[in-house]
Design a protein around this motif. Sequence first.
Motif, PDB file in Angstrom:
ATOM      1  N   ILE A  41      -8.477 -24.284 -32.726  1.00 30.01           N
ATOM      2  CA  ILE A  41      -8.368 -23.447 -34.414  1.00 30.01           C
ATOM      3  C   ILE A  41      -8.572 -24.827 -34.489  1.00 30.01           C
ATOM      4  O   ILE A  41      -8.161 -26.289 -34.059  1.00 30.01           O
ATOM      5  N   ARG A  69     -11.185 -21.445 -37.312  1.00 27.45           N
ATOM      6  CA  ARG A  69     -11.405 -21.165 -35.212  1.00 27.45           C
ATOM      7  C   ARG A  69     -13.150 -20.910 -34.625  1.00 27.45           C
ATOM      8  O   ARG A  69     -13.763 -20.794 -35.526  1.00 27.45           O
ATOM      9  N   PHE A 114      -0.227 -20.656 -32.659  1.00 28.04           N
ATOM     10  CA  PHE A 114      -1.023 -20.717 -33.999  1.00 28.04           C
ATOM     11  C   PHE A 114      -0.728 -21.111 -35.553  1.00 28.04           C
ATOM     12  O   PHE A 114       0.234 -21.796 -34.905  1.00 28.04           O
ATOM     13  N   ALA A 156      -4.939 -11.418 -32.200  1.00 26.51           N
ATOM     14  CA  ALA A 156      -4.339 -11.752 -33.241  1.00 26.51           C
ATOM     15  C   ALA A 156      -4.294 -11.343 -35.033  1.00 26.51           C
ATOM     16  O   ALA A 156      -2.762 -11.887 -35.095  1.00 26.51           O
ATOM     17  N   ASP A 200     -12.046  -9.624 -32.940  1.00 21.69           N
ATOM     18  CA  ASP A 200     -11.516 -10.616 -33.135  1.00 21.69           C
ATOM     19  C   ASP A 200     -12.857 -11.287 -34.734  1.00 21.69           C
ATOM     20  O   ASP A 200     -13.785 -11.954 -34.530  1.00 21.69           O
ATOM     21  N   GLN A 255     -10.710 -13.660 -37.302  1.00 22.94           N
ATOM     22  CA  GLN A 255     -10.262 -14.789 -37.569  1.00 22.94           C
ATOM     23  C   GLN A 255     -11.320 -15.537 -39.017  1.00 22.94           C
ATOM     24  O   GLN A 255     -12.659 -15.221 -38.229  1.00 22.94           O
ATOM     25  N   PRO A 256     -10.782 -16.266 -39.330  1.00 24.68           N
ATOM     26  CA  PRO A 256      -9.420 -15.861 -39.859  1.00 24.68           C
ATOM     27  C   PRO A 256      -9.055 -14.512 -40.290  1.00 24.68           C
ATOM     28  O   PRO A 256      -9.762 -13.971 -40.970  1.00 24.68           O
ATOM     29  N   LEU A 257      -7.241 -13.822 -40.587  1.00 28.34           N
ATOM     30  CA  LEU A 257      -7.573 -13.493 -40.936  1.00 28.34           C
ATOM     31  C   LEU A 257      -6.211 -13.088 -41.895  1.00 28.34           C
ATOM     32  O   LEU A 257      -5.229 -13.600 -42.019  1.00 28.34           O
ATOM     33  N   THR A 302      -9.202 -20.116 -27.647  1.00 31.32           N
ATOM     34  CA  THR A 302      -9.526 -20.176 -29.584  1.00 31.32           C
ATOM     35  C   THR A 302      -9.269 -21.534 -30.030  1.00 31.32           C
ATOM     36  O   THR A 302      -8.685 -22.003 -29.445  1.00 31.32           O
ATOM     37  N   VAL A 312      -5.079 -18.245 -38.392  1.00 35.19           N
ATOM     38  CA  VAL A 312      -5.171 -18.714 -37.161  1.00 35.19           C
ATOM     39  C   VAL A 312      -5.250 -18.921 -35.964  1.00 35.19           C
ATOM     40  O   VAL A 312      -3.756 -19.254 -36.131  1.00 35.19           O
ATOM     41  N   LEU A 328      -0.466 -11.034 -36.345  1.00 33.48           N
ATOM     42  CA  LEU A 328      -0.428 -11.104 -37.642  1.00 33.48           C
ATOM     43  C   LEU A 328       0.772 -10.146 -38.027  1.00 33.48           C
ATOM     44  O   LEU A 328       1.267 -10.577 -38.765  1.00 33.48           O
TER      45      LEU A 328
END
Length: 644
Positions: free
Chosen positions: A4, A47, A125, A101, A59, A61-63, A2, A73, A105
């Motif tokens: 970011i 991302r 990250f 991800a 996925d 993201q962002p989470l 990914t 991210v 987190l």
Amino acid sequence: MTAIAGFWHFNERAEGEDPCARMLAAQQVYGPHDGRQWSEGSVALGRRLYRTVPEDAYDRQPLKSTDGRLVLVADVRLDNREELIADLGLRHERLFHTCDAAILLACLERWGDAAVDRLVGDFAFAFWDRRAETLTLARDFLGQRPLHFHRGKDFFAFASMPKGLHALPDIPYAPDEQAMSEFLVLLPQSGPRNFFSGIERVEAGQVVTASRSGLSARHYWQPKRCSRPLSERECLEGVRYHLDLATKSRLRGIGLDVAGQLSGGFDSAAVVGTAARLLKEDGGKVVAFTAVPRAGYDGPVPKGRFADEGPHAAAVAAMYPNVEHVLIRADGPSPLEELDRMFFLFDRPMLNLCNWRWVSAINRAARERGLKILLNGQMGNMSISYSGLERLPELLRASALPSLAREAWRLVAGRYMTWAGVLAQTFGPFVPGPLWRWLNRTLAGRAFDVLDYSPIRADRLAALNLERLAAERDLDFSYRPRADGFAARVWALRRVDQGNYNKGCLAGWGIDHRDPTADKRLVEFCLAVPSEHYLSDGVPRALGRKALADRVPERVLKERRKGYQAADWHEGLTAARREIVAELGRLVECAPAARTLDVPRLSRLVELWPTSGWERTEIIHRYRLALLRGIAAGHFLRKAVGAN
């Protein structure tokens, strides 16, 4: 993988301005499958996704963390997912429906940035702490995924690749000439310098935290020496267990088949053999690619090397019915042919143009077969197949003279080394540099200076005091043997930043390079093995020879020569002579290149082109190293100042 990006304006952001979106758009080549971002006030994170494992389908993201405090991210592949889920107390059924991800987190929620010590895999990250108003960035212990940043007067920005940051008009577009000079003399990449001015990198194994008041950084990976005696059985079982575990982890998301880079050496053979064993039950196979010289090549090679690794690789493939062996001949393309594309994909200069000819050819061949993951054994020399030769000076320093005499005698009797080589390996680390060079010149007839293999200008070398800087980074320009095997391996593991190369290979060819021999668990186990298991009874790489005997053929394990990759390099170089002349002409007009590179010396090399002797060390240093590296560095400098 990914791509970011993130942007934090220390004051209120101007309406209509969306720098994070610009950075993500500039990195779309690294994440073509999906793009998302989050913003709040003066902070934005985003991302671009490149799906490489099944869980990437989930996925989003962002989470945000469950309490809303953290926003993450991540460019991540976790190789110990099951272990982390168990440690977190999560329901096991979530394993197959949770992206990496999200697990990361949860780890950050539980353990904060100390979670990096628990992670196994490749990652870079960043997370925003809304309460503390801090932005934290981190990379895996070997830096397999890249991460760069810039701190401006009133903002902080980060992106996977420099081109993401260059999407912002406030960030200059210019080369870092200091970093390039260090690159040309092979200094280890140490510190935050990147090859572009004004852009810094998060170092491998590092956590960087940005706040309004400044930056703080810490290195979290601190490998440990052996803390207790280990029996040979424990060592052998440990290597096999960790190699199986590391390889299995890196097979996630392949479908049935995987590509493998197979040379004639221990490490790639161990990886391909292990992968074949693991895939056999499910009917999967390994397509093993071996780079070989052009058909009919019979040119000379350096002493102790062999040109065609095909027969050794074929012996590995013959052990496994589910290994398809493919020979790759990288004849034809000029080593300069893909320089523009490499500049775009990697955002850094190429270290070895010769080798990238066949790496690129293997990438193309794997892509044509629909393979998306390529296994290699790049870090094996520092883990499973470490030679153990530093044990000789270790024994000398410990005054263990009977053991030293026994190992030395058996090394010579077994024809692994000559007496001259044993003496140099044993006493060399303790000989002053000038004396070492004099001994080499007097006894061996050669003592190469840094300018023999580097294209840097002599005045530049002196002005930047690069010899002192090299000593600070534990690089000895006289290349004496080292006295501490543990420290030597840790130094080598940290020497080159692979992140940009890995990212560029995925973007350029759709190939995700994965190295089981760089697995954190395997590396740490091998670093903790006592040196007497690596050099044992006068046999170097003894642990690797014994541990891999169940998966690598004797022909490979008993081979005492080293394969010589791209043995026909000089033919492609000779065919590109006119292109080289043209490129050198362009470098004269590029101010940073003219300040850094000794272009007149490189031009003289072209004028005095050899007609033979390409296997001689001095010719290899001047042409394969100095000339080609000078071309690669000069091209980067030329493109980085906007010249075309």
